[in-house]
Design a protein around this motif. Structure first.
Motif, short mmCIF file in Angstrom:
data_model
loop_
_atom_site.label_atom_id
_atom_site.label_comp_id
_atom_site.label_asym_id
_atom_site.label_seq_id
_atom_site.Cartn_x
_atom_site.Cartn_y
_atom_site.Cartn_z
N HIS A 61 23.11 74.62 33.10
CA HIS A 61 24.27 75.35 33.63
C HIS A 61 23.99 75.84 35.05
N ASP A 64 23.99 72.91 37.52
CA ASP A 64 25.35 72.49 37.84
C ASP A 64 26.01 73.44 38.84
N LYS A 65 25.79 74.75 38.66
CA LYS A 65 26.35 75.73 39.60
C LYS A 65 25.74 75.57 40.99
N LEU A 67 24.43 72.80 42.33
CA LEU A 67 24.91 71.57 42.94
C LEU A 67 26.34 71.74 43.45
N GLU A 68 27.17 72.44 42.70
CA GLU A 68 28.54 72.70 43.14
C GLU A 68 28.54 73.56 44.40
N ALA A 69 27.66 74.53 44.48
CA ALA A 69 27.56 75.38 45.67
C ALA A 69 27.12 74.54 46.88
N ARG A 71 27.68 71.34 47.33
CA ARG A 71 28.83 70.51 47.70
C ARG A 71 29.82 71.30 48.55
N ARG A 72 30.07 72.55 48.16
CA ARG A 72 31.04 73.36 48.90
C ARG A 72 30.51 73.77 50.27
N PRO A 75 30.07 69.47 52.38
CA PRO A 75 30.55 68.32 51.61
C PRO A 75 30.28 66.97 52.29
N ASN A 78 26.49 65.92 51.57
CA ASN A 78 26.10 65.81 50.17
C ASN A 78 27.23 65.25 49.31
#
Length: 81
Positions: A61, A64-65, A67-69, A71-72, A75, A78
């Protein structure tokens, strides 16, 4: 002294003797006491499996958080994360 070197008096090194098969009993681990509770070996195994699964789920979890950070934040650098 390494076991493959003979002592200076010419005698051979002593080797521990294995226990005789007649007196062999299956080893039963002592009960696990954790947070004031006592668990037998089957319950302890189940407890540690549950703890391990929960830790792995939390790591996934958090990954995933993160990796999302990433990306934001950037972008265009990555796209495959």
């Amino acid at each position: 002294m390494p076991s493959n070197i003979n002592p200076p008096d010419g005698t051979s090194p002593t080797q521990p003797t294995p226990p005789s098969s007649g007196s062999h009993k299956e080893w039963n681990p002592p009960p696990l006491t954790w947070m004031g509770m006592t668990f037998d070996s089957a319950e302890a195994k189940q407890l540690w499996n549950i703890i391990s699964q929960n830790v792995n789920n939390q790591i996934s979890h958090d990954k995933d958080k993160a990796l999302e950070a990433l990306r934001r934040l950037n972008p265009e650098k990555n796209p495959d994360l």
